[in-house]
Scaffold this motif. Sequence first.
Motif, short mmCIF file in Angstrom:
data_model
loop_
_atom_site.label_atom_id
_atom_site.label_comp_id
_atom_site.label_asym_id
_atom_site.label_seq_id
_atom_site.Cartn_x
_atom_site.Cartn_y
_atom_site.Cartn_z
N SER A 168 0.80 -1.24 0.00
CA SER A 168 0.00 0.00 0.00
C SER A 168 0.82 1.27 0.00
O SER A 168 0.28 2.35 0.24
N PHE A 169 2.13 1.19 -0.24
CA PHE A 169 2.90 2.42 -0.37
C PHE A 169 2.33 3.26 -1.51
O PHE A 169 1.80 2.71 -2.48
N ASP A 170 2.44 4.57 -1.39
CA ASP A 170 2.00 5.46 -2.46
C ASP A 170 2.65 5.01 -3.77
O ASP A 170 3.85 4.67 -3.78
N THR A 171 1.91 4.99 -4.84
CA THR A 171 2.31 4.60 -6.21
C THR A 171 2.38 3.08 -6.41
O THR A 171 2.78 2.63 -7.49
N PHE A 172 1.99 2.26 -5.42
CA PHE A 172 2.14 0.81 -5.53
C PHE A 172 0.98 0.13 -6.24
O PHE A 172 0.97 -1.11 -6.36
N THR A 173 -0.02 0.90 -6.71
CA THR A 173 -1.09 0.26 -7.49
C THR A 173 -1.35 1.03 -8.79
O THR A 173 -2.34 1.75 -8.92
N PRO A 174 -0.45 0.90 -9.77
CA PRO A 174 -0.74 1.46 -11.09
C PRO A 174 -1.89 0.70 -11.75
O PRO A 174 -1.91 -0.53 -11.71
N ILE A 175 -2.85 1.44 -12.34
CA ILE A 175 -3.91 0.83 -13.14
C ILE A 175 -4.06 1.60 -14.45
O ILE A 175 -3.66 2.75 -14.56
N GLY A 176 -4.68 0.93 -15.43
CA GLY A 176 -4.94 1.60 -16.69
C GLY A 176 -4.58 0.72 -17.89
O GLY A 176 -4.45 -0.48 -17.73
N PRO A 177 -4.43 1.27 -19.09
CA PRO A 177 -4.48 2.72 -19.32
C PRO A 177 -5.91 3.25 -19.30
O PRO A 177 -6.10 4.44 -19.32
N TRP A 178 -6.90 2.32 -19.26
CA TRP A 178 -8.32 2.68 -19.28
C TRP A 178 -9.10 1.50 -18.73
O TRP A 178 -8.51 0.47 -18.36
N ILE A 179 -10.41 1.63 -18.68
CA ILE A 179 -11.30 0.52 -18.32
C ILE A 179 -11.93 0.02 -19.61
O ILE A 179 -12.62 0.78 -20.30
N THR A 180 -11.67 -1.23 -19.95
CA THR A 180 -12.34 -1.84 -21.11
C THR A 180 -13.66 -2.41 -20.62
O THR A 180 -13.69 -3.24 -19.70
N LEU A 181 -14.76 -1.95 -21.20
CA LEU A 181 -16.08 -2.33 -20.69
C LEU A 181 -16.34 -3.82 -20.88
O LEU A 181 -15.84 -4.45 -21.82
N ALA A 182 -17.13 -4.36 -19.97
CA ALA A 182 -17.30 -5.81 -19.88
C ALA A 182 -17.86 -6.42 -21.15
O ALA A 182 -17.56 -7.57 -21.48
N ASP A 183 -18.66 -5.65 -21.92
CA ASP A 183 -19.26 -6.24 -23.12
C ASP A 183 -18.23 -6.51 -24.23
O ASP A 183 -18.55 -7.14 -25.23
N GLU A 184 -16.99 -6.03 -24.04
CA GLU A 184 -15.93 -6.32 -25.01
C GLU A 184 -15.15 -7.59 -24.64
O GLU A 184 -14.29 -8.03 -25.41
N ILE A 185 -15.42 -8.13 -23.46
CA ILE A 185 -14.65 -9.28 -22.96
C ILE A 185 -15.60 -10.46 -22.77
O ILE A 185 -16.33 -10.54 -21.79
N ASP A 186 -15.57 -11.40 -23.72
CA ASP A 186 -16.48 -12.55 -23.63
C ASP A 186 -16.20 -13.36 -22.38
O ASP A 186 -17.12 -13.76 -21.68
N ASP A 187 -14.93 -13.63 -22.13
CA ASP A 187 -14.58 -14.50 -21.00
C ASP A 187 -13.35 -13.95 -20.29
O ASP A 187 -12.23 -14.13 -20.76
N PRO A 188 -13.55 -13.28 -19.14
CA PRO A 188 -12.39 -12.73 -18.42
C PRO A 188 -11.46 -13.82 -17.88
O PRO A 188 -10.33 -13.52 -17.50
N ASP A 189 -11.94 -15.04 -17.88
CA ASP A 189 -11.14 -16.15 -17.37
C ASP A 189 -10.38 -16.88 -18.47
O ASP A 189 -9.98 -18.03 -18.28
N ASP A 190 -10.19 -16.21 -19.59
CA ASP A 190 -9.34 -16.79 -20.64
C ASP A 190 -8.66 -15.68 -21.44
O ASP A 190 -8.86 -15.52 -22.63
N LEU A 191 -7.81 -14.91 -20.74
CA LEU A 191 -7.10 -13.80 -21.37
C LEU A 191 -5.60 -13.96 -21.16
O LEU A 191 -5.15 -14.32 -20.06
N ALA A 192 -4.82 -13.69 -22.20
CA ALA A 192 -3.36 -13.70 -22.06
C ALA A 192 -2.92 -12.49 -21.23
O ALA A 192 -3.44 -11.38 -21.42
N ILE A 193 -2.00 -12.71 -20.30
CA ILE A 193 -1.47 -11.62 -19.47
C ILE A 193 0.06 -11.72 -19.49
O ILE A 193 0.61 -12.80 -19.33
N GLU A 194 0.71 -10.57 -19.73
CA GLU A 194 2.17 -10.55 -19.84
C GLU A 194 2.73 -9.35 -19.10
O GLU A 194 2.08 -8.30 -19.02
#
Length: 284
Positions: free
Chosen positions: A176-202
């Motif tokens: 929880s140190f300041d700057t320890f939770t970068p998020i972004g660059p935006w919020i992709t709305l849920a209707d663009e993601i058919d299955d959040p449990d099958d996405l490549a993450i790198e």
Amino acid sequence: MRLARFDGGKIGAVTDAQIHDITDIVDADAGRADAGMVHLLARWEQLESTVTSRVADASHATPVDAVALDCPIPDPTKIPSIPSNYRKHIAEMGSQLTVAERGVFLKAPSSLVGPDGVIRLPYSDRRTDHEAELGVVIGRRASHVSLDEALSYVAGYTCLFDVTVRGQEERSMRKSFDTFTPIGPWITLADEIDDPDDLAIECHVNGEVRQSSRTSEMIYSVPQLIELVSAVMTLEPGDIIATGTPQGVGPITDGDTLSMSIERIGRLELTVSADGWTTCPFNP
Ligand code: MN
């Protein structure tokens, strides 16, 4: 569609490399200036058609490359976070306990930064790691949600770094140190993601791949996590669940460029700075 904050807190809808300023739509709906992203997420069902019309007319559009993207949600009520949700990460930490035993902890909302931020290392004598994670953004109040209904509470998804000082202190402190939770660059709305449990993450550090997995490797799926967390604490619009990190975590240091990408969501890149760091005053 993607929702972003830019140029000092304006609200934008991102489509096809253009960002459309919708700040006035959000403010008019709220009846006040600076209503913000949480208001937009909470009122999305009511505002979607107005935003869609604005995007179609393109009169308020700017190339997204020409603006400075801010933290998309600077003021959630909380960031519920999941430890130990990928088996190979649990193994690399020399542990055996999973999310089923460890449950959920909280990161401080004050630790949030966006694509315009810098990760600041607090201590010269403690290891600080990157953890790339899928961030789940809540769209409506959720309490004791069932597995079947869980995804209907999701507004969208974002890239999230759970930056972590290694050690024995409580997770909420080390993460929880300041700057320890970068998020972004935006919020992709849920209707663009058919299955959040099958996405490549790198995750890449200085261009070199460090973490590469899929969210299908998560022990608890996104619906299971919403069921778990909402059984403990009421989730509010704008709250962000950090879903856990895959294997490949490692230390970051001054001057590093940290980059993560999630399929169909986007890419988040920040630099790391040791400016102002000190020796740790406790548990050296
Ligand atoms: Mn984590």
